[in-house]
Motif scaffolding. Structure first.
Motif, short mmCIF file in Angstrom:
data_model
loop_
_atom_site.label_atom_id
_atom_site.label_comp_id
_atom_site.label_asym_id
_atom_site.label_seq_id
_atom_site.Cartn_x
_atom_site.Cartn_y
_atom_site.Cartn_z
N LEU A 1 -49.96 -8.13 53.19
CA LEU A 1 -50.95 -7.76 54.20
C LEU A 1 -51.77 -6.55 53.79
N ALA A 2 -51.20 -5.67 52.99
CA ALA A 2 -51.95 -4.50 52.53
C ALA A 2 -53.06 -4.90 51.56
N TYR A 3 -52.97 -6.10 51.01
CA TYR A 3 -53.97 -6.61 50.05
C TYR A 3 -54.48 -7.97 50.56
N ALA A 4 -54.74 -8.04 51.86
CA ALA A 4 -55.04 -9.32 52.50
C ALA A 4 -56.26 -10.00 51.90
N GLU A 5 -57.30 -9.24 51.59
CA GLU A 5 -58.52 -9.85 51.07
C GLU A 5 -58.26 -10.54 49.74
N ASP A 6 -57.55 -9.86 48.83
CA ASP A 6 -57.25 -10.46 47.53
C ASP A 6 -56.42 -11.73 47.68
N HIS A 7 -55.38 -11.67 48.53
CA HIS A 7 -54.50 -12.83 48.67
C HIS A 7 -55.22 -14.00 49.33
N LEU A 8 -56.02 -13.72 50.35
CA LEU A 8 -56.74 -14.81 51.01
C LEU A 8 -57.75 -15.45 50.05
N LEU B 1 -56.68 -17.35 64.82
CA LEU B 1 -57.35 -17.02 63.57
C LEU B 1 -57.95 -15.62 63.55
N PHE B 2 -58.55 -15.18 64.64
CA PHE B 2 -59.21 -13.88 64.64
C PHE B 2 -58.45 -12.85 65.48
N ASP B 3 -57.16 -13.07 65.67
CA ASP B 3 -56.36 -12.17 66.48
C ASP B 3 -55.00 -11.95 65.83
N GLY B 4 -55.02 -11.34 64.64
CA GLY B 4 -53.78 -11.11 63.91
C GLY B 4 -53.95 -10.00 62.89
N LEU B 5 -53.02 -9.92 61.96
CA LEU B 5 -52.97 -8.82 61.01
C LEU B 5 -53.88 -9.00 59.79
N ILE B 6 -54.34 -10.22 59.55
CA ILE B 6 -55.38 -10.42 58.53
C ILE B 6 -56.71 -10.11 59.20
N ILE C 1 -62.59 -10.07 57.12
CA ILE C 1 -62.23 -10.69 55.85
C ILE C 1 -62.24 -12.21 56.00
N ILE C 2 -61.66 -12.70 57.08
CA ILE C 2 -61.64 -14.14 57.33
C ILE C 2 -63.05 -14.68 57.46
N ARG C 3 -63.91 -13.97 58.21
CA ARG C 3 -65.27 -14.45 58.45
C ARG C 3 -66.12 -14.45 57.19
N SER C 4 -65.86 -13.54 56.27
CA SER C 4 -66.67 -13.48 55.05
C SER C 4 -66.17 -14.44 53.99
N LEU C 5 -64.85 -14.58 53.83
CA LEU C 5 -64.31 -15.39 52.75
C LEU C 5 -64.23 -16.88 53.08
N THR C 6 -63.83 -17.20 54.29
CA THR C 6 -63.53 -18.60 54.60
C THR C 6 -64.75 -19.51 54.49
N PRO C 7 -65.89 -19.19 55.10
CA PRO C 7 -67.04 -20.09 54.94
C PRO C 7 -67.51 -20.18 53.50
N ALA C 8 -67.39 -19.10 52.74
CA ALA C 8 -67.90 -19.08 51.37
C ALA C 8 -67.04 -19.92 50.44
#
Length: 258
Positions: A163-170, A219-224, A228-235
């Protein structure tokens, strides 16, 4: 911009007595002509195959066609999401290899697809284990009629220390999902977030994944973090890959980038 061709389905979890279902969310997807079932429990627990065959027989008696069966690979622990180091060792790998062969035989005999859903505490736990499984079973994903598929589930593949590196892992899991999709080996993606029932700060999480398992969250109510979700997922999400939602309240927000 909404993608008109993408299927969005709601996951209805299994109960102790019955398999779950994934059903289309109208009007995001047309009515399904065949069921997608979620098997009870996990593949390594006693009685799993008997329960699966029972659920398939029940649907057959109801004249319900089954397109796919979603299966957790499982753990050698006592509960569905127990952390047990034996799971990733020789014993767990051997048990999974044997069970996967049995599951593929069931899939072929019932003419359905087998969708393996990964989890950080299961034998099929991350992108490398998925890559190895697909390489070992290349013949089972080589064409449309072959039975083996991955149901990508980025949130379920997170541990506390990630979770501390959520963007990289996602980003890595979504990129892997694109790769599996290009191979014809990915059936869809579960979009969710996670909560930590222990309340432990992510920055202080041990690299050893123990204690209570992370829990699913909207999806938008958690620890990630939502940005980050909004920027990475559609792309990074393949444009035609079906989306499965464990939380019905996410439907409207997911459609915005579906």
């Amino acid at each position: 911009m909404e993608h008109k061709l993408r299927s969005i389905l709601l996951i209805e979890p299994p109960s102790p007595a019955c398999a779950g279902l994934a059903r289309p969310l109208a009007p995001a997807a047309p009515a399904a002509d065949a069921a997608i079932i979620l098997a009870r429990g996990h593949a390594l627990e006693p009685g799993f195959l008997d329960d699966l065959r029972s659920d398939l027989d029940r649907l057959a008696r109801q004249a319900r066609s089954v397109h796919a069966c979603v299966v957790w690979s499982g753990t050698l622990g006592d509960e569905l999401f127990d952390a047990d180091p034996r799971t990733w060792g020789p014993r767990g790998r051997a048990a999974w290899a044997e069970r996967l062969a049995e599951l593929l035989a069931v899939a072929r005999s019932h003419r359905l697809q087998l969708w393996i859903r990964p989890h950080a505490r299961h034998v099929v736990s991350d992108a490398p284990t998925i890559d190895r499984m697909l390489a070992d079973h290349a013949g089972d994903i080589a064409h449309e009629q072959a039975p083996l598929r991955i149901l990508s589930d980025p949130a379920s593949m997170f541990t506390r220390s990630m979770l501390a590196y959520a963007e990289d892992h996602l980003e890595r899991v979504l990129s892997a999902t694109r790769r599996w999709s290009a191979l014809g080996a990915c059936a869809g993606i579960v979009l969710a977030n996670v909560r930590d029932p222990s309340g432990e700060p992510a920055a202080e999480a041990s690299p050893i994944d123990d204690g209570p398992a992370l829990q699913g969250a909207p999806l938008f109510d958690g620890l990630i973090p939502a940005p980050i979700i909004r920027s990475l997922t559609p792309a990074l999400l393949p444009s035609t890959l079906p989306i499965l939602l464990p939380f019905a309240g996410d439907e409207g927000q997911v459609r915005a980038f579906a």
